[in-house]
Every structure is written in structure tokens, then in C-alpha cells.
Design an enzyme around this catalytic site. Structure first.
Site, PDB file in Angstrom:
ATOM      1  N   GLY A 258       0.819  -1.201   0.000  1.00 51.05           N
ATOM      2  CA  GLY A 258       0.000   0.000   0.000  1.00 51.05           C
ATOM      3  C   GLY A 258       0.848   1.244   0.000  1.00 51.05           C
TER       4      GLY A 258
ATOM      5  N   ASP B  34     -12.135   4.517   7.853  1.00 52.35           N
ATOM      6  CA  ASP B  34     -11.618   4.072   6.547  1.00 52.35           C
ATOM      7  C   ASP B  34     -12.256   2.749   6.139  1.00 52.35           C
ATOM      8  OD1 ASP B  34     -10.150   4.338   4.236  1.00 52.35           O
ATOM      9  OD2 ASP B  34      -8.289   3.533   5.075  1.00 52.35           O
TER      10      ASP B  34
ATOM     11  N   ASP C  41      -7.369  -2.727   9.832  1.00 53.85           N
ATOM     12  CA  ASP C  41      -6.766  -1.399   9.680  1.00 53.85           C
ATOM     13  C   ASP C  41      -7.458  -0.310  10.497  1.00 53.85           C
ATOM     14  OD1 ASP C  41      -5.201   0.712   8.951  1.00 53.85           O
ATOM     15  OD2 ASP C  41      -5.292   0.329   6.802  1.00 53.85           O
TER      16      ASP C  41
END
Length: 255
Positions: free
Chosen positions: A41, A159, A177
Site C-alpha cells: 500500500g 476508513d 486497519d
């Protein structure tokens, strides 16, 4: 949007990184033997590794070394990793990826997470790979359980997107995450500015207003819409155009 979005699964950002080649693959990270790359990422790489102490496979999320050369990027990404280590350690839920270990003093620092053998929901957002409606509804139900659990502990994820929702081979669903999470109780130093992925942001995120569980609910609704139709409800030619649509226009009807 002008800042690097430091989510491990984020792929569109000013600090996009190609990731390590096989010759650059570390043999080990701490006590963990690295097997291969699971994903790359904007801010880090996720490796599949073997934990000899637990005798099991784990996922190691490590910050890109080159980001640590830039003081502003290093501070932001280290803070997000620190936040995730604190917040994830408080969470124990069947639909949230578990945190197993952390080394913030390592160079580069890393988290050790529960390994989910499968793929992210990003794989099921194209027209030719959509899941049955009943499966999508089941995913929504499980996500709501996970988000409700997190919210009861004062957390807004910030997110929610297909890349941060993992589906195991046995059909299990795991939310991951929490690096960008907003703590309503102030346990961590909050990450300021626009945080998240533009296509899935809520209007209050875009306007940098106070966030509640409704922000995550909006983002989850965008995910479910995409999984049912194969397209996003708000689609602009640029991130800014998309955010304008989210904050000022109704979603395109699903039909």
C-alpha cells in the site's frame, strides 16, 4: 487528500510504492520468518510470515523504509501505526482482525496481525464477480456487528472500504486497519486533516466535522452499494470531483 493516506491497503496516494522484489524480500522481521508479500500500500507492505512461538502463520504490516526519511511522512505514519497498536489491542471480536504483537522501535516499525487466508472484498466489486445478494446482506450484517462493537468502545473506524474487509476461505469476515480510527475517548493522538479513501468518505469526513458511528455507516453503505451493482454511488473523474458529489448530490439510484 493532499496528505499521504497511510492505510496499508491504500493504493492511490502521493507516496504509492511498488514494493519489494523477491531479491529484496527480507528473510525475517524480528522473530518471524517472512514467506511472501500479501499486499503493498501507500505506507507499508504486508507480509505473510511464520511465527515459531505460536506455530502459526501471521500477517506483518511494516512501514515503508523510504517514508521514514521524510520527517512529516514518518511522523504521520508512525502515529497511525502507534494508534492502531493501542486501539486494536483493545478489540476482541470475531469480525475484527486481532493484533498479536508490535515493535514500534524496530527500523522500520511493524505490527503483527492475525492472518486471514482469503481475499479482500475488493475482489467482489466488479460486474463479473459480484456475490449473491444474500451473501452481501450477510457481509453487511457482520460488518455492522463489528462496527457496533468498536463504537461501544468509543471508536469510529474512518476508513471503511472493500480493501479493509477481508473474507476468509471459510466465509469468515474480518475488519482490519484501525490506523486511521478516531477515538471518542481520546486514548490516542488523533490524526488530523482528511483521513480515509475519498470514494468512501462520509460528508462529515469531507467537511472535517465531528464524527460519530453514522460516518462509518455511510461508508459501509457505499461498500454494499458497490458490491451489489459493480459501481460506486458517487463517481467523479478526480478525487475532488467525487468528494463534491458525496457532499452535494444524491447517490445514483441502484436500479
Amino acid at each position: 487528500v493532499g496528505q499521504p493516506i497511510c492505510g496499508t491497503e491504500a493504493v492511490a496516494s502521493p507516496c504509492t510504492h511498488i514494493g519489494p522484489t523477491m531479491s529484496e524480500l527480507p528473510r525475517s522481521i524480528g522473530k518471524y520468518r517472512v514467506e511472501r508479500v500479501l499486499g503493498v500500500g501507500a505506507s507499508g507492505t504486508v507480509y505473510l510470515a511464520y511465527d515459531p512461538f505460536r506455530d502459526k502463520w501471521v500477517a506483518i504490516k511494516q512501514i515503508h523504509a523510504h517514508l521514514l526519511d521524510n520527517p512529516a511522512q514518518a511522523s504521520r505514519c508512525r502515529q497511525m501505526l502507534h494508534n492502531e497498536s493501542i486501539l486494536a489491542s483493545q478489540l476482541s471480536h470475531p469480525h475484527i482482525v486481532g493484533l498479536l504483537d508490535v515493535d514500534e522501535l524496530a527500523d522500520p516499525p511493524y505490527l503483527v496481525l492475525e492472518y486471514v487466508k482469503g481475499r479482500s472484498l475488493e475482489s467482489y466489486t466488479s460486474h463479473d464477480l459480484l456475490l449473491p445478494v444474500s451473501d452481501v446482506m450477510d457481509i453487511g450484517f457482520k460488518c455492522c456487528n463489528a462496527l457496533d462493537y468498536a463504537n461501544q468502545r468509543g471508536l469510529v473506524h474512518r476508513d471503511i472500504k472493500p480493501a479493509n474487509l477481508l473474507m476468509g476461505e471459510n466465509g469468515e469476515l474480518k475488519l482490519t486497519d484501525f490506523g486511521a480510527a478516531y477515538s471518542l475517548h481520546g486514548e490516542v493522538t488523533q490524526i488530523g486533516g482528511l483521513v480515509g479513501s475519498p470514494a468512501y468518505m462520509s460528508p462529515e469526513q469531507i467537511h472535517e466535522q465531528e464524527l460519530t458511528l453514522h460516518s462509518d455507516m455511510f461508508s459501509l453503505a457505499v461498500v454494499l452499494y458497490e458490491m451489489l451493482t459493480g459501481q460506486k454511488p458517487f463517481a467523479g473523474e478526480t478525487d475532488y470531483a467525487t468528494m463534491f458529489k458525496i457532499s452535494s448530490e444524491p447517490a445514483v439510484p441502484m436500479r
